[in-house]
Enzyme design. Structure first.
Site, PDB file in Angstrom:
ATOM      1  N   PHE A   1       0.858  -1.182   0.000  1.00  0.00           N
ATOM      2  CA  PHE A   1       0.000   0.000   0.000  1.00  0.00           C
ATOM      3  C   PHE A   1       0.897   1.236   0.000  1.00  0.00           C
ATOM      4  CE2 PHE A   1      -2.251  -3.492   1.857  1.00  0.00           C
ATOM      5  CZ  PHE A   1      -3.567  -3.366   1.453  1.00  0.00           C
ATOM      6  N   GLU A   2       0.509   2.246  -0.751  1.00  0.00           N
ATOM      7  CA  GLU A   2       1.428   3.364  -0.966  1.00  0.00           C
ATOM      8  C   GLU A   2       1.689   4.193   0.294  1.00  0.00           C
ATOM      9  OE1 GLU A   2      -0.488   5.836  -4.011  1.00  0.00           O
ATOM     10  OE2 GLU A   2      -2.276   4.778  -3.428  1.00  0.00           O
ATOM     11  N   ASN A   3       0.860   4.022   1.320  1.00  0.00           N
ATOM     12  CA  ASN A   3       1.132   4.742   2.563  1.00  0.00           C
ATOM     13  C   ASN A   3       2.297   4.134   3.340  1.00  0.00           C
ATOM     14  OD1 ASN A   3      -0.116   2.401   3.363  1.00  0.00           O
ATOM     15  ND2 ASN A   3      -1.623   3.367   4.680  1.00  0.00           N
TER      16      ASN A   3
END
Lengths: 313, 279
Positions: B62-64
């Site tokens: 996930f890009e977070n």
């Protein structure tokens, strides 16, 4: 040396009109809404907002007329889609620049991360392979096409983008706990927070709780912000609502849905802002407006503590 | 992306909703053991379905900054919701997961968009529309009319995933103005104008492997142009072609998109209990 300030004093002392302000750097976690609301109450003007995605805080600052331009990858309401102040500002008129539309420098998330990392490293740019062939870099001074100075294994010098360093005047973050000097523990996803703190000229650190220095020193691997980079520390319990703070409160999903439903026109947004921002003095009064029941419903229901870590020798 | 919000769809004759069909189709794009950049909305659930059915060894990025080898224990609305953090494999920063994407460690990424074109280029930045709401270019040359620009939220990580993953899958509502011959703005690069384009512009790899729409599943040929691979149950080939903004090629062996299995539906309904994403 203590750096503790009230939210109003911290924002008054350390954010000037015209500043570039990075916030919302942990993506949908720990968005510093209380600090953003104080920017609105103090009628800050001409701000440049910097962040990867913003989940309605940017929309509120834009609607309140605080913003000159935006450097971001995504502006909206993550669970609902578009945010209306942002759309109106881009399509019709930006309240912060009357007679003009909102200027947006479109980046991708990775480009925001690289720009802040370049700022953090003290270099003018970092190279990347992202966005080749995309329209995002076109006419956008955050990107510059470069040829790699080094040949690859096929003897080719590849074309890349240089992403311009981003150095915010002020980075505002929200974390779980800090000591009075700003040495801070944070857990859950960081997004681009570490780069944003290292790149900034000033850092305003909001924390759910301010704790003795020994608590922070007990777990240096969790100290993701060293206090010497921090300008001001603000104790702001519930200061990230409606976004979540891991271990303190969950995301108030209904609040994001209600914001979407009740801010469809500029007038409706002003009513919303009079209720939730201008109509309260600080985050304590804001919590009062939420009501004890709503606050309690968001609190941790089932704790999940990490294993103890032994730093002994 | 927005699908029908009518929950009664669930009780219609097919026994499943369009959202459920699309989630199941997306889940089947994930192979066991793959590293997947998950993305938001329907793909969140597709990852859960894949993990609990045919791809138990898939890993989600996930890009977070979150990496998960298990699905989040309850429904999430954003990737940073606390249930997606608890029990994660790793929880660090964006530049770490984006670096893995850039260095070629990610097999597959999922994206939504407002427009997808003939060569799989995606627009999620801004669209030109005529005042009465129809896409400007669909009728270009007939009546220039007055147009205005609708501002969309923007790339987020979509441009990065489309640029750097080994392949990506886009999900979109199927209509002529959502599938124009050429997008007005390339937020996330597909195959540009055809074969060879990605290499020429300096992209290291990748491109779209499928577009899952509300009517069909499109794939890409050797020429890198989209073609109709399967139409959803109850949708005709003619209807798909008529609702596409260019002369869509149709596979000789065009199929019907398989309905979600009982196992897939059970996972979807167990996870999205109120049908927020899939009703």
């Amino acid at each position: 040396m203590t750096k503790l300030l009230s939210m109003s004093d911290a924002i008054a002392a350390h954010v000037r009109d015209g500043d570039s302000v990075a916030l919302g750097l942990q993506m949908e976690q720990m968005i510093p809404f209380a600090a953003g609301h104080e920017l609105i109450r103090q009628k800050k003007r001409g701000l440049r907002l910097i962040g990867p995605i913003s989940d309605i805080l940017f929309d509120q600052l834009i609607g309140a007329g605080c913003v000159k331009d935006v450097v971001a990858a995504w502006v909206g309401n993550v669970m609902m889609g578009s945010a209306y102040n942002f759309r109106r500002a881009c399509e019709v008129e930006n309240p912060g620049t009357p007679g003009e539309k909102l200027k947006v420098f479109n980046l991708s998330n990775f480009a925001v991360a690289l720009g802040l990392q370049a700022g953090a490293m003290g270099v003018p740019f970092l190279p990347t392979r992202t966005a080749r062939g995309s329209d995002i870099p076109k006419g956008n001074h955050f990107f510059y096409e470069i040829m790699s100075p080094f040949a690859n294994e096929h003897g080719e010098r590849e074309m890349l983008y240089a992403v311009r360093a981003i150095v915010p005047d002020v980075t505002i973050v929200h974390v779980q706990r800090s000591d009075a000097e700003g040495n801070a523990h944070c857990w859950a996803n960081f997004g681009v927070m570490l780069e944003g703190v290292r790149a900034a000229k000033k850092v305003i650190l909001c924390a759910e709780e301010v704790v003795p220095a020994e608590v922070i020193a007990s777990d240096p691997n969790r100290t993701v912000i060293p206090g010497f980079l921090v300008t001001a520390v603000v104790e702001a319990p519930l200061g990230a609502h409606p976004s979540p703070v891991q271990g303190h409160y969950k995301r108030d999903d209904a609040f994001f849905q209600q914001y979407h439903e009740s801010t469809k026109t500029a007038d409706e947004f002003q009513v919303w802002a009079d209720t939730w921002i201008r109509g309260v003095k600080d985050v304590r009064e804001y919590a009062g407006r939420m009501g004890a029941e709503r606050v309690a419903s968001l609190r941790v229901k089932e704790h999940a503590f990490a294993a103890a870590t032994d730093f002994g020798y | 992306m927005t699908l029908s919000s009518n929950p009664s769809q669930r009780t219609k004759t097919a026994g499943f909703t369009l959202g459920e069909l699309m989630v199941a189709a997306a889940a089947r794009e994930i192979k066991d053991g793959e590293v997947v950049f998950v993305g938001m909305r329907l793909p969140l659930i597709a990852f859960v379905v894949a993990k609990r059915t045919h791809a138990p060894n898939a890993v989600g990025l996930f890009e977070n900054g979150v990496i998960r080898a298990t699905p989040s224990p309850e429904l999430i609305y954003t990737m940073a919701d606390p249930p997606n953090i608890k029990g994660a494999t790793q929880c660090l920063d964006m530049i770490g997961v984006m670096s893995l994407l850039q260095s070629g460690r990610v097999n597959l990424g999922f994206l939504g968009a407002a427009e997808v074109d003939r060569y799989g280029n995606l627009n999620s930045t801004q669209v030109e529309v005529r005042e009465h709401g129809q896409d400007a270019r669909a009728t270009a040359g007939v009546d220039a009319g007055s147009t205005k620009t609708i501002r969309l939220p923007g790339s987020g990580g979509a441009c990065d995933i489309a640029s750097l993953a080994h392949r990506f899958v886009a999900m979109i509502e199927h209509s002529r103005h959502r599938l124009p011959e050429r997008v007005s703005y390339i937020t996330s690069p597909g195959y540009g104008n055809g074969r060879g384009w990605r290499k020429k512009v300096g992209l290291p790899r990748g491109g779209p492997s499928a577009v899952i729409t509300t009517k069909a599943l499109l794939r890409f040929g050797e020429d890198r142009e989209a073609f109709l691979a399967s139409h959803h149950p109850g949708v005709t080939v003619e209807e798909v072609v008529a609702n596409t903004g260019w002369k869509l090629k149709v596979a000789d062996d065009v199929l019907e998109t398989p309905s979600p299995s009982g196992e897939e539906l059970a996972v979807i309904r167990d996870y999205d209990k109120k049908g927020f994403w899939t009703s």
